[in-house]
Design a protein around this motif. Structure first.
Motif, PDB file in Angstrom:
ATOM      1  N   MET A   1       7.189  16.586  -2.431  1.00  0.00           N
ATOM      2  CA  MET A   1       6.446  15.289  -2.073  1.00  0.00           C
ATOM      3  C   MET A   1       4.994  15.223  -2.168  1.00  0.00           C
ATOM      4  N   ALA A   2       4.475  14.363  -3.288  1.00  0.00           N
ATOM      5  CA  ALA A   2       3.188  14.156  -3.438  1.00  0.00           C
ATOM      6  C   ALA A   2       2.138  13.839  -2.466  1.00  0.00           C
ATOM      7  N   ASN A   3       0.956  13.991  -2.223  1.00  0.00           N
ATOM      8  CA  ASN A   3       0.148  13.689  -1.147  1.00  0.00           C
ATOM      9  C   ASN A   3      -0.740  12.376  -1.589  1.00  0.00           C
ATOM     10  N   LEU A   4      -0.385  11.288  -1.028  1.00  0.00           N
ATOM     11  CA  LEU A   4      -1.172   9.983  -1.450  1.00  0.00           C
ATOM     12  C   LEU A   4      -2.401  10.131  -0.675  1.00  0.00           C
ATOM     13  N   ILE A   5      -3.519   9.430  -1.341  1.00  0.00           N
ATOM     14  CA  ILE A   5      -4.759   9.275  -0.789  1.00  0.00           C
ATOM     15  C   ILE A   5      -5.259   8.002  -0.787  1.00  0.00           C
ATOM     16  N   PRO A   6      -5.486   7.331  -0.141  1.00  0.00           N
ATOM     17  CA  PRO A   6      -5.369   7.578   1.553  1.00  0.00           C
ATOM     18  C   PRO A   6      -3.877   7.007   1.616  1.00  0.00           C
ATOM     19  N   ALA A   7      -3.454   7.473   2.744  1.00  0.00           N
ATOM     20  CA  ALA A   7      -1.971   7.403   3.185  1.00  0.00           C
ATOM     21  C   ALA A   7      -1.478   5.956   2.961  1.00  0.00           C
ATOM     22  N   PHE A   8      -0.015   6.082   2.619  1.00  0.00           N
ATOM     23  CA  PHE A   8       0.556   4.772   2.133  1.00  0.00           C
ATOM     24  C   PHE A   8       0.598   3.875   3.320  1.00  0.00           C
ATOM     25  N   SER A   9       0.692   4.183   4.674  1.00  0.00           N
ATOM     26  CA  SER A   9       0.668   3.212   5.550  1.00  0.00           C
ATOM     27  C   SER A   9      -0.604   2.766   5.866  1.00  0.00           C
ATOM     28  N   THR A  10      -1.625   3.253   5.396  1.00  0.00           N
ATOM     29  CA  THR A  10      -2.945   2.724   5.443  1.00  0.00           C
ATOM     30  C   THR A  10      -3.306   1.787   4.180  1.00  0.00           C
ATOM     31  N   CYS A  11      -2.806   1.876   3.008  1.00  0.00           N
ATOM     32  CA  CYS A  11      -3.161   1.157   2.048  1.00  0.00           C
ATOM     33  C   CYS A  11      -2.181   0.056   1.578  1.00  0.00           C
ATOM     34  N   ALA A  12      -0.563   0.233   2.113  1.00  0.00           N
ATOM     35  CA  ALA A  12       0.323  -0.765   1.554  1.00  0.00           C
ATOM     36  C   ALA A  12      -0.084  -2.216   1.511  1.00  0.00           C
TER      37      ALA A  12
END
Length: 108
Positions: A1-12
């Motif tokens: 699993m790739a690391n999304l920056i910023p976390a998905f929950s904060t930018c969705a």
């Protein structure tokens, strides 16, 4: 699993529907040694590519996501795309050209 920056929950909340779908797929399908940035400023120009992917051995790729429907695309050139909108025809930057310009800015 790739690391999304910023976390998905904060930018969705600020992503378009297409960006959300792509972010989820990239996070799920890429190996964990990929780094994936969403909408981060690049250099002093403060350019904001949709996604930047980085892999230590495979390199870097810049992705631009457009939520266009095929029926709205009127014409495409190397630099621009003409779209049919509710307000009439609108000319915008070609996403391939956009990604290329962002890549050059990152490379500098």
């Amino acid at each position: 699993m790739a690391n999304l920056i910023p976390a998905f929950s904060t930018c969705a909340q600020r992503m378009t529907a297409g960006e959300r779908r792509l972010a989820q797929r990239l996070e799920d399908k890429l190996e964990q040694d990929y780094l994936l940035w969403y909408d981060v400023p690049v250099r002093q120009k403060l350019l904001h590519p949709d996604f930047i992917l980085l892999h230590p051995q495979r390199g870097l790729i810049v992705l631009e996501v457009k939520d266009w429907k095929l029926a709205t695309i009127q014409q495409i050139s190397r630099e621009t795309v003409t779209l049919l909108t509710d307000a009439g025809e609108k000319s915008v930057d070609n996403p391939l050209a956009q990604a290329w310009h962002y890549t050059l800015a990152i490379k500098q």
